[in-house]
Design an enzyme around this catalytic site. Sequence first.
Site, PDB file in Angstrom:
ATOM      1  N   GLY A   1      23.730  46.562 -70.738  1.00  0.00           N
ATOM      2  CA  GLY A   1      22.746  45.398 -70.916  1.00  0.00           C
ATOM      3  C   GLY A   1      23.019  44.521 -71.531  1.00  0.00           C
ATOM      4  O   GLY A   1      23.816  44.584 -72.551  1.00  0.00           O
TER       5      GLY A   1
ATOM      6  N   THR B   1      21.317  42.457 -73.188  1.00  0.00           N
ATOM      7  CA  THR B   1      20.684  42.341 -74.563  1.00  0.00           C
ATOM      8  C   THR B   1      21.166  43.375 -75.589  1.00  0.00           C
ATOM      9  O   THR B   1      21.464  42.912 -76.713  1.00  0.00           O
ATOM     10  CB  THR B   1      18.975  42.742 -74.414  1.00  0.00           C
ATOM     11  OG1 THR B   1      18.472  41.876 -73.350  1.00  0.00           O
ATOM     12  CG2 THR B   1      18.501  42.467 -75.715  1.00  0.00           C
TER      13      THR B   1
ATOM     14  N   ASP C   1      21.452  50.601 -74.945  1.00  0.00           N
ATOM     15  CA  ASP C   1      21.249  49.960 -73.933  1.00  0.00           C
ATOM     16  C   ASP C   1      20.209  49.076 -73.762  1.00  0.00           C
ATOM     17  O   ASP C   1      19.318  49.033 -74.541  1.00  0.00           O
ATOM     18  CB  ASP C   1      21.562  50.781 -72.688  1.00  0.00           C
ATOM     19  CG  ASP C   1      22.028  50.233 -71.406  1.00  0.00           C
ATOM     20  OD1 ASP C   1      22.206  49.035 -71.407  1.00  0.00           O
ATOM     21  OD2 ASP C   1      22.392  50.986 -70.594  1.00  0.00           O
ATOM     22  N   GLY C   2      20.258  48.252 -72.616  1.00  0.00           N
ATOM     23  CA  GLY C   2      18.756  47.474 -72.352  1.00  0.00           C
ATOM     24  C   GLY C   2      18.384  48.305 -71.036  1.00  0.00           C
ATOM     25  O   GLY C   2      18.630  49.187 -70.719  1.00  0.00           O
TER      26      GLY C   2
ATOM     27  N   ASP D   1      16.010  46.846 -67.325  1.00  0.00           N
ATOM     28  CA  ASP D   1      15.674  45.812 -66.537  1.00  0.00           C
ATOM     29  C   ASP D   1      14.054  45.351 -66.483  1.00  0.00           C
ATOM     30  O   ASP D   1      13.717  44.494 -66.247  1.00  0.00           O
ATOM     31  CB  ASP D   1      16.367  45.990 -64.908  1.00  0.00           C
ATOM     32  CG  ASP D   1      17.637  45.958 -65.036  1.00  0.00           C
ATOM     33  OD1 ASP D   1      18.197  45.027 -65.571  1.00  0.00           O
ATOM     34  OD2 ASP D   1      18.269  46.787 -64.418  1.00  0.00           O
TER      35      ASP D   1
ATOM     36  N   GLY E   1      20.073  49.445 -64.102  1.00  0.00           N
ATOM     37  CA  GLY E   1      21.146  49.471 -63.527  1.00  0.00           C
ATOM     38  C   GLY E   1      21.058  48.378 -62.395  1.00  0.00           C
ATOM     39  O   GLY E   1      21.739  48.440 -61.401  1.00  0.00           O
TER      40      GLY E   1
ATOM     41  N   GLY F   1      22.689  45.797 -62.763  1.00  0.00           N
ATOM     42  CA  GLY F   1      24.051  45.132 -62.831  1.00  0.00           C
ATOM     43  C   GLY F   1      24.973  46.172 -62.372  1.00  0.00           C
ATOM     44  O   GLY F   1      26.210  45.732 -62.090  1.00  0.00           O
TER      45      GLY F   1
ATOM     46  N   GLU G   1      25.184  54.994 -66.696  1.00  0.00           N
ATOM     47  CA  GLU G   1      24.132  54.878 -67.631  1.00  0.00           C
ATOM     48  C   GLU G   1      23.505  56.016 -67.751  1.00  0.00           C
ATOM     49  O   GLU G   1      23.079  56.660 -68.971  1.00  0.00           O
ATOM     50  CB  GLU G   1      23.291  53.602 -67.445  1.00  0.00           C
ATOM     51  CG  GLU G   1      23.915  52.258 -67.719  1.00  0.00           C
ATOM     52  CD  GLU G   1      23.138  51.192 -67.048  1.00  0.00           C
ATOM     53  OE1 GLU G   1      21.923  51.357 -66.538  1.00  0.00           O
ATOM     54  OE2 GLU G   1      23.379  49.929 -67.324  1.00  0.00           O
TER      55      GLU G   1
ATOM     56  N   LYS H   1      10.868  41.712 -69.911  1.00  0.00           N
ATOM     57  CA  LYS H   1      10.999  42.706 -69.211  1.00  0.00           C
ATOM     58  C   LYS H   1      10.153  43.719 -69.082  1.00  0.00           C
ATOM     59  O   LYS H   1       9.927  44.829 -68.342  1.00  0.00           O
ATOM     60  CB  LYS H   1      12.208  43.790 -69.954  1.00  0.00           C
ATOM     61  CG  LYS H   1      13.482  42.963 -70.313  1.00  0.00           C
ATOM     62  CD  LYS H   1      14.369  42.561 -68.980  1.00  0.00           C
ATOM     63  CE  LYS H   1      15.601  41.812 -69.358  1.00  0.00           C
ATOM     64  NZ  LYS H   1      16.356  41.793 -68.460  1.00  0.00           N
TER      65      LYS H   1
END
Length: 183
Positions: A8, A10, A58-59, A61, A72, A74, A80, A98
């Site tokens: 992510g 972020t 992790d970030g 969405d 995911g 990306g 992940e 988000k």
Amino acid sequence: MVLGLGTGSTAAHALDRIGDLLRGGDLRDIVGIPTSEWAAGIPLTDLAAHPVVDLSIDGADEVDPALNLVKGRGGSLLREKMVEGASRRFIVIVDDSKLVPRLGGSGLAIPVEVIPFGWALTLRRLQNLFDGTPGFNLKLRTASINAKASAFTEKESEIEPFVTNNKNYIVDLFFEDGIHGDL
């Protein structure tokens, strides 16, 4: 410590800082399992060598009020989920952009990673699963040849399926008003 390294944008800030602290000697004895090709200068390992991950960062969405996540967009869906599933603890870094009332509520894609073999059958099964859901649509994600993951094209002559880091495809699900009912 074994650290899961999310993809992510972020989370990248936190992982970059951890990499800086390792290089500066302020942190030590940390290895990372990346969910993409990016590693922030952290020494790397894998799930075969370290099947239990101490912490993943992790970030996301999208995040709904029950803390369900869409991840995911990306393109690193499977990796992940594998790393985060092996983690004792999981930190998700997001900002208020988000937050959604329901997953899919942003109107952006909910990605589903599918194997190339039989992808059209899987697409039809996903269509049938949500048949009758108002405002539902889906499509195979496409990317221009030799393009980065974020560069998409709609020109029919130049498109081919987007390929994940595991050589799979992504079917993007769209919900006009988010997913209602049992996730």
